[in-house]
Design a protein around this motif. Structure first.
Motif, PDB file in Angstrom:
ATOM      1  N   VAL A 226       0.869  -1.179   0.000  1.00 18.12           N
ATOM      2  CA  VAL A 226       0.000   0.000   0.000  1.00 18.12           C
ATOM      3  C   VAL A 226       0.901   1.222   0.000  1.00 18.12           C
ATOM      4  O   VAL A 226       2.013   1.176   0.532  1.00 18.12           O
ATOM      5  N   HIS A 227       0.451   2.316  -0.579  1.00 17.36           N
ATOM      6  CA  HIS A 227       1.337   3.470  -0.693  1.00 17.36           C
ATOM      7  C   HIS A 227       1.587   4.170   0.639  1.00 17.36           C
ATOM      8  O   HIS A 227       2.733   4.411   1.024  1.00 17.36           O
ATOM      9  N   ILE A 228       0.525   4.528   1.349  1.00 22.23           N
ATOM     10  CA  ILE A 228       0.654   5.294   2.589  1.00 22.23           C
ATOM     11  C   ILE A 228       0.791   4.344   3.776  1.00 22.23           C
ATOM     12  O   ILE A 228       0.037   3.373   3.887  1.00 22.23           O
ATOM     13  N   PRO A 229       1.725   4.612   4.688  1.00 17.96           N
ATOM     14  CA  PRO A 229       1.884   3.719   5.832  1.00 17.96           C
ATOM     15  C   PRO A 229       0.655   3.741   6.739  1.00 17.96           C
ATOM     16  O   PRO A 229      -0.010   4.777   6.881  1.00 17.96           O
ATOM     17  N   VAL A 230       0.352   2.595   7.348  1.00 13.01           N
ATOM     18  CA  VAL A 230      -0.657   2.570   8.397  1.00 13.01           C
ATOM     19  C   VAL A 230      -0.061   3.218   9.649  1.00 13.01           C
ATOM     20  O   VAL A 230       1.160   3.298   9.805  1.00 13.01           O
ATOM     21  N   ARG A 231      -0.900   3.691  10.546  1.00 13.95           N
ATOM     22  CA  ARG A 231      -0.421   4.449  11.701  1.00 13.95           C
ATOM     23  C   ARG A 231       0.474   3.632  12.621  1.00 13.95           C
ATOM     24  O   ARG A 231       1.254   4.180  13.397  1.00 13.95           O
ATOM     25  N   GLU A 232       0.394   2.299  12.501  1.00 19.68           N
ATOM     26  CA  GLU A 232       1.233   1.440  13.339  1.00 19.68           C
ATOM     27  C   GLU A 232       2.711   1.564  12.998  1.00 19.68           C
ATOM     28  O   GLU A 232       3.561   1.201  13.823  1.00 19.68           O
ATOM     29  N   PHE A 233       3.045   2.105  11.823  1.00 17.95           N
ATOM     30  CA  PHE A 233       4.449   2.428  11.548  1.00 17.95           C
ATOM     31  C   PHE A 233       4.952   3.443  12.567  1.00 17.95           C
ATOM     32  O   PHE A 233       6.088   3.355  13.035  1.00 17.95           O
ATOM     33  N   ASN A 234       4.117   4.404  12.892  1.00 17.06           N
ATOM     34  CA  ASN A 234       4.499   5.401  13.892  1.00 17.06           C
ATOM     35  C   ASN A 234       4.596   4.772  15.276  1.00 17.06           C
ATOM     36  O   ASN A 234       5.515   5.082  16.054  1.00 17.06           O
ATOM     37  N   ASP A 235       3.661   3.883  15.603  1.00 24.39           N
ATOM     38  CA  ASP A 235       3.714   3.186  16.887  1.00 24.39           C
ATOM     39  C   ASP A 235       5.010   2.395  17.018  1.00 24.39           C
ATOM     40  O   ASP A 235       5.644   2.384  18.085  1.00 24.39           O
ATOM     41  N   GLY A 244      16.539   1.105  11.240  1.00 25.25           N
ATOM     42  CA  GLY A 244      16.725   1.905  10.044  1.00 25.25           C
ATOM     43  C   GLY A 244      16.630   3.381  10.360  1.00 25.25           C
ATOM     44  O   GLY A 244      16.610   3.798  11.527  1.00 25.25           O
ATOM     45  N   GLU A 245      16.536   4.181   9.303  1.00 24.28           N
ATOM     46  CA  GLU A 245      16.591   5.634   9.450  1.00 24.28           C
ATOM     47  C   GLU A 245      15.205   6.266   9.482  1.00 24.28           C
ATOM     48  O   GLU A 245      14.307   5.851   8.752  1.00 24.28           O
ATOM     49  N   HIS A 246      15.077   7.289  10.316  1.00 25.09           N
ATOM     50  CA  HIS A 246      13.832   8.039  10.473  1.00 25.09           C
ATOM     51  C   HIS A 246      14.150   9.485  10.143  1.00 25.09           C
ATOM     52  O   HIS A 246      14.648  10.229  10.978  1.00 25.09           O
ATOM     53  N   GLY A 247      13.899   9.890   8.889  1.00 27.68           N
ATOM     54  CA  GLY A 247      14.281  11.215   8.440  1.00 27.68           C
ATOM     55  C   GLY A 247      13.164  12.224   8.412  1.00 27.68           C
ATOM     56  O   GLY A 247      13.389  13.403   8.129  1.00 27.68           O
ATOM     57  N   GLU A 248      11.932  11.777   8.687  1.00 28.09           N
ATOM     58  CA  GLU A 248      10.784  12.679   8.703  1.00 28.09           C
ATOM     59  C   GLU A 248       9.671  12.031   9.509  1.00 28.09           C
ATOM     60  O   GLU A 248       9.705  10.827   9.800  1.00 28.09           O
ATOM     61  N   ALA A 249       8.689  12.827   9.901  1.00 25.13           N
ATOM     62  CA  ALA A 249       7.559  12.284  10.651  1.00 25.13           C
ATOM     63  C   ALA A 249       6.830  11.233   9.821  1.00 25.13           C
ATOM     64  O   ALA A 249       6.742  11.341   8.597  1.00 25.13           O
ATOM     65  N   VAL A 250       6.324  10.211  10.485  1.00 16.64           N
ATOM     66  CA  VAL A 250       5.542   9.185   9.800  1.00 16.64           C
ATOM     67  C   VAL A 250       4.224   9.812   9.362  1.00 16.64           C
ATOM     68  O   VAL A 250       3.411  10.234  10.190  1.00 16.64           O
ATOM     69  N   CYS A 251       4.014   9.884   8.052  1.00 18.16           N
ATOM     70  CA  CYS A 251       2.830  10.557   7.502  1.00 18.16           C
ATOM     71  C   CYS A 251       1.784   9.498   7.160  1.00 18.16           C
ATOM     72  O   CYS A 251       1.619   9.117   6.001  1.00 18.16           O
ATOM     73  N   GLY A 267      -4.757 -13.339  11.078  1.00 14.76           N
ATOM     74  CA  GLY A 267      -3.709 -14.264  11.504  1.00 14.76           C
ATOM     75  C   GLY A 267      -2.829 -14.736  10.366  1.00 14.76           C
ATOM     76  O   GLY A 267      -1.960 -15.581  10.554  1.00 14.76           O
ATOM     77  N   ARG A 268      -3.016 -14.155   9.185  1.00 19.96           N
ATOM     78  CA  ARG A 268      -2.270 -14.598   8.002  1.00 19.96           C
ATOM     79  C   ARG A 268      -1.306 -13.549   7.467  1.00 19.96           C
ATOM     80  O   ARG A 268      -0.374 -13.906   6.739  1.00 19.96           O
ATOM     81  N   VAL A 269      -1.526 -12.286   7.778  1.00 17.05           N
ATOM     82  CA  VAL A 269      -0.685 -11.225   7.207  1.00 17.05           C
ATOM     83  C   VAL A 269       0.675 -11.247   7.889  1.00 17.05           C
ATOM     84  O   VAL A 269       0.781 -11.108   9.110  1.00 17.05           O
ATOM     85  N   SER A 270       1.717 -11.417   7.086  1.00 18.89           N
ATOM     86  CA  SER A 270       3.075 -11.501   7.623  1.00 18.89           C
ATOM     87  C   SER A 270       3.836 -10.200   7.483  1.00 18.89           C
ATOM     88  O   SER A 270       4.768  -9.940   8.252  1.00 18.89           O
ATOM     89  N   ALA A 271       3.466  -9.344   6.495  1.00 18.40           N
ATOM     90  CA  ALA A 271       4.241  -8.124   6.258  1.00 18.40           C
ATOM     91  C   ALA A 271       3.388  -7.098   5.528  1.00 18.40           C
ATOM     92  O   ALA A 271       2.501  -7.451   4.741  1.00 18.40           O
ATOM     93  N   VAL A 272       3.699  -5.812   5.785  1.00 16.84           N
ATOM     94  CA  VAL A 272       3.098  -4.689   5.075  1.00 16.84           C
ATOM     95  C   VAL A 272       4.230  -3.790   4.587  1.00 16.84           C
ATOM     96  O   VAL A 272       5.069  -3.357   5.388  1.00 16.84           O
ATOM     97  N   PHE A 273       4.253  -3.513   3.278  1.00 21.79           N
ATOM     98  CA  PHE A 273       5.263  -2.652   2.670  1.00 21.79           C
ATOM     99  C   PHE A 273       4.576  -1.398   2.127  1.00 21.79           C
ATOM    100  O   PHE A 273       3.523  -1.476   1.502  1.00 21.79           O
ATOM    101  N   CYS A 274       5.214  -0.244   2.349  1.00 19.25           N
ATOM    102  CA  CYS A 274       4.632   1.017   1.903  1.00 19.25           C
ATOM    103  C   CYS A 274       5.717   1.899   1.299  1.00 19.25           C
ATOM    104  O   CYS A 274       6.885   1.513   1.194  1.00 19.25           O
ATOM    105  N   GLY A 275       5.333   3.109   0.920  1.00 21.16           N
ATOM    106  CA  GLY A 275       6.261   4.133   0.444  1.00 21.16           C
ATOM    107  C   GLY A 275       5.895   5.450   1.093  1.00 21.16           C
ATOM    108  O   GLY A 275       5.822   5.552   2.304  1.00 21.16           O
ATOM    109  N   HIS A 276       5.654   6.503   0.292  1.00 20.88           N
ATOM    110  CA  HIS A 276       5.072   7.769   0.709  1.00 20.88           C
ATOM    111  C   HIS A 276       6.063   8.699   1.410  1.00 20.88           C
ATOM    112  O   HIS A 276       6.212   9.847   1.028  1.00 20.88           O
ATOM    113  N   ASP A 277       6.717   8.238   2.467  1.00 25.19           N
ATOM    114  CA  ASP A 277       7.679   9.059   3.202  1.00 25.19           C
ATOM    115  C   ASP A 277       9.073   8.778   2.649  1.00 25.19           C
ATOM    116  O   ASP A 277       9.684   7.751   2.963  1.00 25.19           O
TER     117      ASP A 277
END
Length: 332
Positions: A226-235, A244-251, A267-277
């Protein structure tokens, strides 16, 4: 850095690109790419089959945020992408959104389609918020027109009520007639304030897909793009568990947490990949699910001049009873 400032001052010109004659649809028997066979089972459902069966892992190259627009940056981005494909030899390329600046009031050009089609690999695109043709600028295209220009692209869609959503799935199968060994799910995000997230109707579609899977005995692990991260990236970052590197606020924009809840409930989702930031590249495990940023790939995108452009290589060993999602950053 304020991510919404990056489009200011960008100039553009129009370079015509013909719509792909093959468009996106696979033939009745599917399309072969090396030892992969891609078959469309429904508008929102594709199968990726190893033929013949191979013991090696499937290799998926995630690229992100190319923001193709006129100028030398496109040529530089093309060189980066070609080198990544040559060095990493992916089976599939996943573009996780913000392909172009289709929402700008400036003219839009589409040489990026030639770049992606010219990589010689099957690819797909998760639409990002900047891919929407909201200002009707010269050269802007609808999602359908973009899809039709993806000559080597395998993108799906679901008609949900009176809306077409570009949510779809790939089932990765290691043998003819076998159940999926793993699944890839793709979602679009919205454009407007309050809508920059996976929409409610797409989440209903996802729950329905899970119900159908239970009926046919499919329990394969799921990787989500998905393009935009879910809020749990910020959590994850705030808890100090990110690598890894955190160069800007999680948007995470309009995300409410509902998307992650629906994904985790399976119970099946193993990973979520995003972009956006563009200048975040961290990853980590949150409540049993790997959350990972893709590496920004485009030189026309905002970010420090010394921020390396690249991609993320994701591997899935389909010979394993339950393939684990492995990944690492790659650079040209």
């Amino acid at each position: 850095m304020k991510r919404r400032d990056f489009l200011r001052g960008v100039t553009a010109a129009t370079v015509p690109t013909l719509l792909g004659a093959r468009a996106y649809a696979a033939g009745a028997g599917g399309d072969r790419h090396g030892d992969l066979l891609l078959r469309r089972l429904a508008s929102d459902h594709l199968e990726v089959l190893f033929t013949p069966q191979r013991p090696r892992p499937l290799r998926v190259l995630q690229v992100a945020d190319t923001h193709f627009h006129p100028g030398g940056e496109t040529e530089r981005t093309e060189r980066t992408l070609r080198r990544l494909v040559e060095s990493e030899r992916p089976d599939l390329v996943v573009h996780s959104g913000d392909f172009v600046n289709n929402d700008s009031g400036e003219p839009v050009e589409w040489s990026g389609l030639d770049v992606m089609n010219g990589l010689g690999k099957p690819w797909t695109l998760c639409f990002g918020n900047h891919d929407y043709p909201v200002r009707n600028a010269e050269g802007s295209r609808s999602f359908e027109e973009i899809r039709l220009g993806m000559e080597r692209g395998y993108q799906g869609h679901a008609d949900l009520g009176d809306r077409r959503r570009y949510c779809y799935r790939y089932d990765l199968t290691n043998s003819e007639g076998g159940r999926p060994s793993a699944c890839l799910f793709f979602f679009q995000v919205g454009y407007a304030e309050g809508d920059r997230r996976v929409s409610d109707d797409q989440l209903v579609w996802f729950v329905d897909q899970m119900s159908r899977d239970r009926e046919r005995g499919v329990k394969a692990p799921i990787t989500v793009f998905v393009h935009i991260p879910v809020r749990e990236f910020n959590d994850l970052y705030q808890a100090g568990e990110a690598v890894g590197e955190h160069g800007e606020a999680v948007c995470y924009d309009s995300d409410t947490g509902e998307t992650f809840r629906r994904l985790a409930d399976t119970g099946r989702v193993s990973a979520v990949f995003c972009g956006h930031d563009h200048v975040n590249n961290f990853h980590g495990r949150w409540r049993g699910i790997e959350l990972s940023y893709g590496r920004v790939s485009g030189w026309g995108a905002y970010g420090p001049a010394d921020w390396r452009r690249g991609g993320r290589l994701i591997t899935l060993d389909l010979a394993s009873p339950r393939p684990e999602t492995q990944h690492h950053e790659v650079f040209a």
